[in-house]
Design a protein around this motif. Structure first.
Motif, PDB file in Angstrom:
ATOM      1  N   GLY A 132      45.657  25.843  58.330  1.00 41.23           N
ATOM      2  CA  GLY A 132      46.320  26.211  59.634  1.00 41.23           C
ATOM      3  C   GLY A 132      45.571  27.099  60.520  1.00 41.23           C
ATOM      4  O   GLY A 132      45.792  27.077  61.819  1.00 41.23           O
ATOM      5  N   ARG A 133      44.545  27.972  59.875  1.00 42.86           N
ATOM      6  CA  ARG A 133      44.026  28.729  60.838  1.00 42.86           C
ATOM      7  C   ARG A 133      42.685  28.142  61.659  1.00 42.86           C
ATOM      8  O   ARG A 133      42.584  27.026  61.546  1.00 42.86           O
ATOM      9  CB  ARG A 133      42.851  29.708  59.879  1.00 42.86           C
ATOM     10  N   VAL A 134      42.642  28.624  62.841  1.00 41.87           N
ATOM     11  CA  VAL A 134      41.542  28.184  63.781  1.00 41.87           C
ATOM     12  C   VAL A 134      40.553  29.271  64.300  1.00 41.87           C
ATOM     13  O   VAL A 134      40.906  30.142  64.553  1.00 41.87           O
ATOM     14  CB  VAL A 134      42.361  27.499  65.128  1.00 41.87           C
ATOM     15  N   LEU A 135      39.510  29.079  63.617  1.00 37.95           N
ATOM     16  CA  LEU A 135      38.218  30.060  63.728  1.00 37.95           C
ATOM     17  C   LEU A 135      37.429  29.691  64.857  1.00 37.95           C
ATOM     18  O   LEU A 135      37.160  28.483  64.878  1.00 37.95           O
ATOM     19  CB  LEU A 135      37.716  30.373  62.646  1.00 37.95           C
ATOM     20  N   TYR A 136      36.699  30.608  65.653  1.00 37.59           N
ATOM     21  CA  TYR A 136      35.595  30.191  66.288  1.00 37.59           C
ATOM     22  C   TYR A 136      34.614  31.088  66.560  1.00 37.59           C
ATOM     23  O   TYR A 136      34.694  32.219  66.100  1.00 37.59           O
ATOM     24  CB  TYR A 136      36.285  29.897  67.656  1.00 37.59           C
ATOM     25  N   ALA A 137      33.410  30.601  66.992  1.00 35.56           N
ATOM     26  CA  ALA A 137      32.193  31.604  67.592  1.00 35.56           C
ATOM     27  C   ALA A 137      31.989  31.170  68.914  1.00 35.56           C
ATOM     28  O   ALA A 137      32.205  30.024  69.130  1.00 35.56           O
ATOM     29  CB  ALA A 137      31.186  31.388  66.548  1.00 35.56           C
TER      30      ALA A 137
END
Length: 152
Positions: free
Chosen positions: A134-139
């Protein structure tokens, strides 16, 4: 002696045989939400995908040029070594539609993709990973566009 005409006839016979057995590939059909590709902002996109608020992460790698001379063809890439990635997204914040590309990932697919996107103006480009937990990670990275790709 095998002539070109005979070779073509045999190829057609083999193709018909494979088609009859269902062994030839069929057209791929997209299964993405229309609302996701029509989203104008990142919060709208996350809502359309049923995802939470993105959190910045050093584990997501975004490759993009600092300056794109032609916004019509900007090379970008996204990759990660994190386990449990379900989907990778490429977003262009100031484009009319924020979602530029979406890639589904499973245990048989390496989470590393490269493509070209169209950018109308200088903007932040984001690489987003939707995780199985469920995590949403970004760069993110700002790409300066000198010649707009959306008619500018």
């Amino acid at each position: 002696m095998l002539t070109r005409r005979n070779a073509l006839a045999r190829s057609a016979q083999v193709a018909l045989l494979l088609a009859g057995l269902g062994a030839l590939p069929r057209a791929a059909l997209a299964a993405y939400s229309t609302a996701a590709f029509e989203a104008k902002t990142i919060p709208e996109l996350m809502k359309a995908l049923g995802a939470g608020t993105p959190v910045e992460s050093k584990d997501i790698t975004l490759t993009a040029p600092d300056i794109a001379e032609n916004g019509a063809v900007v090379p970008v890439g996204v990759s990660t070594a994190l386990p449990g990635v379900k989907r990778l997204l490429l977003l262009v914040e100031k484009n009319p539609s924020v979602l530029s590309a979406a890639f589904d990932v499973n245990e048989f697919v390496e989470p590393a993709f490269k493509t070209r996107v169209k950018m109308g103006q200088t903007s932040n480009v984001l690489a987003v990973a939707l995780m199985a937990d469920g995590r949403v990670l970004y760069a993110q990275k700002e790409v300066k566009v000198t010649l707009g790709g959306c008619g500018g």
